[in-house]
Each structure stands twice: as structure tokens, then as C-alpha cells.
Design an enzyme around this catalytic site. Sequence first.
Site, PDB file in Angstrom:
ATOM      1  N   ARG A 146     -16.417 -12.302  11.336  1.00 35.88           N
ATOM      2  CA  ARG A 146     -16.219 -10.814  11.094  1.00 35.88           C
ATOM      3  C   ARG A 146     -14.717 -10.250  11.842  1.00 35.88           C
ATOM      4  NH1 ARG A 146     -21.983 -10.565  12.079  1.00 35.88           N
ATOM      5  NH2 ARG A 146     -22.910 -10.600  10.049  1.00 35.88           N
TER       6      ARG A 146
ATOM      7  N   LYS B 132      -1.438  -5.356   5.735  1.00 35.95           N
ATOM      8  CA  LYS B 132      -2.263  -5.739   4.478  1.00 35.95           C
ATOM      9  C   LYS B 132      -2.267  -7.303   4.466  1.00 35.95           C
ATOM     10  CE  LYS B 132      -0.509  -1.875   1.654  1.00 35.95           C
ATOM     11  NZ  LYS B 132       0.093  -1.687   0.348  1.00 35.95           N
TER      12      LYS B 132
ATOM     13  N   GLU C 279      14.969  -6.425  -0.023  1.00 36.76           N
ATOM     14  CA  GLU C 279      14.042  -5.564   0.639  1.00 36.76           C
ATOM     15  C   GLU C 279      14.827  -5.084   1.692  1.00 36.76           C
ATOM     16  OE1 GLU C 279      10.972  -4.718   0.007  1.00 36.76           O
ATOM     17  OE2 GLU C 279      10.441  -6.071  -1.582  1.00 36.76           O
TER      18      GLU C 279
ATOM     19  N   LYS D  62      10.053   0.426   8.224  1.00 34.11           N
ATOM     20  CA  LYS D  62       8.742   0.209   7.630  1.00 34.11           C
ATOM     21  C   LYS D  62       7.697   0.818   8.643  1.00 34.11           C
ATOM     22  CE  LYS D  62       5.619  -2.562   5.023  1.00 34.11           C
ATOM     23  NZ  LYS D  62       5.385  -3.778   4.417  1.00 34.11           N
TER      24      LYS D  62
ATOM     25  N   GLU E 231      -1.478   5.055   2.575  1.00 31.23           N
ATOM     26  CA  GLU E 231      -0.852   4.839   1.440  1.00 31.23           C
ATOM     27  C   GLU E 231      -1.021   6.207   0.492  1.00 31.23           C
ATOM     28  OE1 GLU E 231      -0.857   1.157  -0.608  1.00 31.23           O
ATOM     29  OE2 GLU E 231       1.293   1.558  -1.240  1.00 31.23           O
TER      30      GLU E 231
ATOM     31  N   ARG F  13       4.353   6.526   2.049  1.00 31.58           N
ATOM     32  CA  ARG F  13       4.500   5.168   2.007  1.00 31.58           C
ATOM     33  C   ARG F  13       4.823   4.374   0.623  1.00 31.58           C
ATOM     34  NH1 ARG F  13       0.100   1.025   5.023  1.00 31.58           N
ATOM     35  NH2 ARG F  13       0.979  -0.789   4.275  1.00 31.58           N
TER      36      ARG F  13
ATOM     37  N   ASN G 118       8.035   1.414  -2.285  1.00 36.23           N
ATOM     38  CA  ASN G 118       7.871   0.668  -3.534  1.00 36.23           C
ATOM     39  C   ASN G 118       9.101   0.977  -4.596  1.00 36.23           C
ATOM     40  OD1 ASN G 118       5.519  -0.621  -3.302  1.00 36.23           O
ATOM     41  ND2 ASN G 118       4.389   1.294  -3.865  1.00 36.23           N
TER      42      ASN G 118
ATOM     43  N   HIS H 135      10.208  -1.405  -7.490  1.00 35.14           N
ATOM     44  CA  HIS H 135       9.187  -2.226  -7.651  1.00 35.14           C
ATOM     45  C   HIS H 135       8.412  -2.181  -9.084  1.00 35.14           C
ATOM     46  CE1 HIS H 135       9.579  -3.404  -3.358  1.00 35.14           C
ATOM     47  NE2 HIS H 135       8.416  -3.955  -3.510  1.00 35.14           N
TER      48      HIS H 135
ATOM     49  N   HIS I 186       8.278  -5.336 -11.108  1.00 32.60           N
ATOM     50  CA  HIS I 186       7.002  -5.831 -11.451  1.00 32.60           C
ATOM     51  C   HIS I 186       7.305  -6.164 -13.023  1.00 32.60           C
ATOM     52  CE1 HIS I 186       4.337  -4.566  -7.937  1.00 32.60           C
ATOM     53  NE2 HIS I 186       4.939  -5.805  -7.747  1.00 32.60           N
TER      54      HIS I 186
ATOM     55  N   HIS J 186      10.585 -12.672  -6.394  1.00 25.27           N
ATOM     56  CA  HIS J 186      10.132 -10.836  -6.283  1.00 25.27           C
ATOM     57  C   HIS J 186      11.381 -10.341  -5.730  1.00 25.27           C
ATOM     58  CE1 HIS J 186       7.777  -7.465  -5.178  1.00 25.27           C
ATOM     59  NE2 HIS J 186       8.187  -7.386  -3.941  1.00 25.27           N
TER      60      HIS J 186
END
Lengths: 367, 367
Positions: free
Chosen positions: B122, B144, B186, B228, B238, B242, B246, B249, B253, B266
Site C-alpha cells: 500500500r 503520474k 518537450e 511544469k 488536470e 494543466r 499537451n 500532443h 498522438h 513520442h
Amino acid sequence: MNQILNVDLGDRSYPIHIGAELLSQPGLLTPHIHGHQVMIVTNTTVAPLYLDTLKRTLLSTEQYQVANVILPDGEEHKTLAQVNLIFDALLENRFNRTCTLIALGGGVIGDITGFAAASYQRGVNFIQIPTTLLSQVDSSVGGKTGVNHPLGKNMIGAFWQPQVVLADTRVLKTLPARELSAGLAEVIKYGLIRDPDFFIWLEDNISGLMAMDDELLTEAIFRSCQNKADVVAEDEKEHGVRATLNLGHTFGHAIETEQGYGNWLHGEAVGTGMLMAADLSWREGWLSKEDCSRVRQILAHANLPAEPPAQMSAQCFIDHMLVDKKVLDGNLRLVLLKTIGQAVVTSDFSEMHLHACLEAGKNLGQK
Amino acid sequence: MNQILNVDLGDRSYPIHIGAELLSQPGLLTPHIHGHQVMIVTNTTVAPLYLDTLKRTLLSTEQYQVANVILPDGEEHKTLAQVNLIFDALLENRFNRTCTLIALGGGVIGDITGFAAASYQRGVNFIQIPTTLLSQVDSSVGGKTGVNHPLGKNMIGAFWQPQVVLADTRVLKTLPARELSAGLAEVIKYGLIRDPDFFIWLEDNISGLMAMDDELLTEAIFRSCQNKADVVAEDEKEHGVRATLNLGHTFGHAIETEQGYGNWLHGEAVGTGMLMAADLSWREGWLSKEDCSRVRQILAHANLPAEPPAQMSAQCFIDHMLVDKKVLDGNLRLVLLKTIGQAVVTSDFSEMHLHACLEAGKNLGQK
């Protein structure tokens, strides 16, 4: 007649509703479902009994997208593989971050579903509808979720709080008698560790509880959850007083492990474990012989076994107890009773007394 | 020469150390390791390069129990099965709740290890040592963690903060040139979305960065992480600003998905996506043609592709973009630029302009 207990955790606070026929009251659920996607996770035992009722309740007032996953029943299925089945179902149904998972089942379903909710898209809402007395008084409070690993129980998981818990006393009518008793062992525990008035109340009402009187069950569940919530609030990260919740568990785990999981129910092993703890507490001169008998009696009235398996020697107990995770640096710590309603976590007991306790067999607390 | 950025998250705050040769400084790690058990998680590419160095550093001052897991390299291995391999190793080595996991590798290793740390017993401590420029500026901030599911990327995970991050510019010396460029995409992004001075600084120093000057890399990583961190602090969950992270992106993508992951990196796809966003912003009358050219130029100097794959039609882009998770209720929202240093998330653009942008091919921003 319903009771509501608010578990106070700041912005993660949530209510526990306790009472009869909660499963058919949509107003208890809908305020806690924020999106329109609902996934019910249940098992092969509970699904035929209550899945349709729950679905009808959900769909009676709101247009939810309701799906379900039915997992196999049993502790041996509390695995990462089952969690993955929930992820599969969520993604196949294109569930998004505002979805809600509902755990409909006992402790295993609650633990698996809670961990799936904690991990799906980095965390979605979940609701617990525990269907055993044990899970109503135990998993309803504390936020522990998770699964077993072949090398250890509950090794994988997260702390994740539900939006709401419904403890419906009416679903206990279909519970096997042994499981009701096993749940009562945990209820009795709260009286023993910190609530002497509750213990007396339990002594007075144990036969009504065994007869599944809704009002008495509601009261017993409420006071158990209240006691657990108080302990958890005091010690969320399990550094101190929370360990008293493990009364009977170190002895009990030894029995469960030795007998193989499933042969003794967890609550049954904890019941006997509590009597062993009471016996040792009496040998240490803390608990009176009379109070020790009260422990033995209430367990007997709850139809719980009052002695460990005959073939378990003292050495066998010690071997199991020393690998228990509550052993710090080889120093065996036990939860013992100073009196009824006051537990302590201590390694300050005599080895001779422990041996006598482990050898006592059916004479626990009696000579 | 080292720089320290404190990511301020209340009781989950942590420092990012940025500079050359951090991997051999035990003093940066040991204060953040609370138990004595350390598990290094790395991959088959990074292990031969840096695992021994890290182990030597750890063992130079403290008597840790150090173990390691070496996972296969690549996005296709970002799965629950790999997380389970980490659990296996932790349990086989009897690691307890006070253990520390160290992620030594790129974004995939960081994401997998972070999720394993979030879920083992946990939640245990973890430390990130990102070894690609992309992961140094991207995964170092935000908390994340997670893995992919066959039905979706990053669908399983947790928010879990590290104890400390070491961004060692010296490990970038072994990074393939394409990956350095992908990381710079980035970095450039932070200038474009919210830091015009940083964008000018990047224009002035792009060749030094391409030559991997330690001091310039340190500065670029520091300012990227700072930007960031500011965005994440403003919008941890988000819901708003935030999303500007992207930029490029949604277009990117589409390219990645159409080409199959791994064919375009990427960062390469995001680079081209940012130029497409700049082109559409210019068509909408927001970005000047001159500023659009500046975007094109800096990407060219960073050796990033300046046009989407020739065979991708406008319709092909649209098909992919409409299934992107940032589409709310069929309403395509894009991150566009009001000017260099100011991004907005909007669905307020003309379909005609979007089509022209998607058809522009190698003439993005040029007519």
C-alpha cells in the site's frame, strides 16, 4: 431506523449507512455517483442473490450505464489477475475517469474492487456494499484495499476511501451461520479492546444478534464502525494504537496458516485468538479470572470455537507467530488486555506464561 | 554547479537535483532512503551503462541491502506483468514497508517503478533517476505513474510522488541523438506554452544544447521542470491549465498511432504536432507568420521532423483525433498558441483552417 456514521477524513470523509433494506433505496446511492457509468463488481455467490436488486435500484431513478463483473468467490481469488479482469471490463465498456465502481460482496470483493478503483485511470470513485457481517464492521472503515501475492497476503494494494458504504442488515439473512459467528468475533473485539459498555451490551444482546434482529445488528455494526473509525482517526498510518485492532490476530493467523486458509474462517481463528490473548493476560495478572470467563462465555454464545486445533503444539504456534509481520526484529509483540475494554501492544510478558497459554488447549483461562 | 528545484506539494514536497555526475554523489540519495532495503529497477539498455555506478554510490557510505530488477526495454513492456515482476523481486528479497525503490531509466521505467512503489504494501518510498532528457523534463514532475492496458495507454496507475529526483546531465552522453532531439521537443514546449523568455534563451542556445553542454542542459532542465511544477501546482487534478502541457500532443498522438509506436518517437511526433498547432494558430490570426517560422526553425535546429508523414490525409488525422481522450462529447479541443509563450485550450477554431493545416504537409506555417 437507519443509522448514519460519518467517517471524518477531511476532504475524503464519507458516510456509512446502516440498517435494513438499504439496497432498495436509490437515494442512498445516487448522490455519490458523479458520472453516469457504474460498474458493479460482485462474485458468483452474491450475484444470484442481490445483483438484480441493486441494478433495479440504480436504474429506478437515473439513466446510468450499468455493467457488472462477476468474479469467482474465495480468498484464493484475491489476486492481481482478478483486478485485471475488472480493468478489462471497464475498458471494454469504455468507462472514463468519472465512472463509479460498486463492490457488492464480502471483504475479498471489497478489497479487490477498492484496489481496482484506486488504480483505474489513476483513481476513480467507488462505493462499498459489504454483504457479510465481517466486512460490514471491518472493511467499511480504514481505506485498506488490495490483493494477495503468492509470497504474502495483502502485499499489493492502496489506501483508497469509498464515497459511501451501505451496510444492509437484511442481506445478512442469507449469510451462512458460521460466517455470522465469524463476524461477531470482530464485533466482540471492539468491546474488548476499547469499549467496556459495548461489551456489556453485547453480553446482554448476543442471542438477539445470533437471531439476526435488524435493530440489534444495526446497533452492533454502528458501534463497531464507530470504534474502528476512532482508532483509525487517531492513528491513520498504523504506528501505534491501530495495532490494538489486531487483538487475537497473531494467535489467529497461526491457526489459519497451520490449518490452511478456508478450513477455519478468519473470524473463528480471531475468536479463539482473543481467548488466548485473554488467557495470557490473565496469567500475567492483568485480567481477572472472572473477566477471562466472560470472554470465553460470549464467544461460546456466538458459537465460536473456544480452543485451538488439538494437534497444534506450542512450538508450532511459536514458529508461525515469529514470521508474523508484526514481529519487529525478532521481538514478539502481542495485543493483550489490561482489563475488558483496554488493550495494550506489548512484548512485556513472560515466556513461561506464553508457553502455558499455548499448551492450555481446551482449558484456556480455566486453570 | 548543481541546481536544486523544490517541488512544493505540502507534505509530499521533494527536491529535483540537476547537474553533471550526480549519480556518483551518495549525499544526494542517502538522506531520502529511510529503511535499509533498496531495490533498483532498470532495463536491459541502461543496466550495463549505469547500474554498477549507482550500486557503488549507494554502498560507498551506507550498509544497504541492495537488489535489482532488470526489465526488458521499450513501451511495449509497460505492462502490469512487469510491475508484477517487481513485486516478485521485492517479496523474494523480503522487502518490508520501509524499503525504497529506485527507478533508473527513461519514462517507461519511471512509470512502472512508480506504480510498483505506490502499490507495494500500500505504498513505499521511491526515487527517480531519469536517464533520458524527455523523462528528466517530463516525468520528474507531476507524480503520474502507471502502465498500459491492451485497450489503452496509461489506463492503470496512481498518483505517487518520489522522495527525490536526480537529473544527471552526464548520463545523456550515451543517449541516441534522436532521443536527445525528442527530449528537446518537450523542452521547447515549455517556452511555447508559458515562458517566452525561455523560448528566446532556447533559440540562442539550441546548438550548445545539441552539443550536450552540461551547463546549458542543466539550465534547460531546470527551467522546464520549474515551468511544469508551476502548471501542476496550479492545477493538480488536470481540470484546466494543466491541459496546455499537451501542446502538440493531439496531433502527435495521431501520428504515433498511425505510424505504430516506436517508428516515430513520442517527442518527434510532439515536435511536429507543435508546428501543426502553430500553423493552425497562425491561420486563426493569433500567431504571426514570423513567430510561426521561429517555431519551425527551432525544431529544425533540434533535428526534429517538420512535417507529418506524407501518406497521412486530413481525414486520417481527424479520425485519430476524435478518439483522443481529450475530446469531450465529440467536441475537439486543441491546445493552440495566442502568441509565443501563451497557450490556450480551445475548440474555437474554424474547421476550414483545421483542414488546411492538416493538408499543409511540408508547407506548415508557410503559406
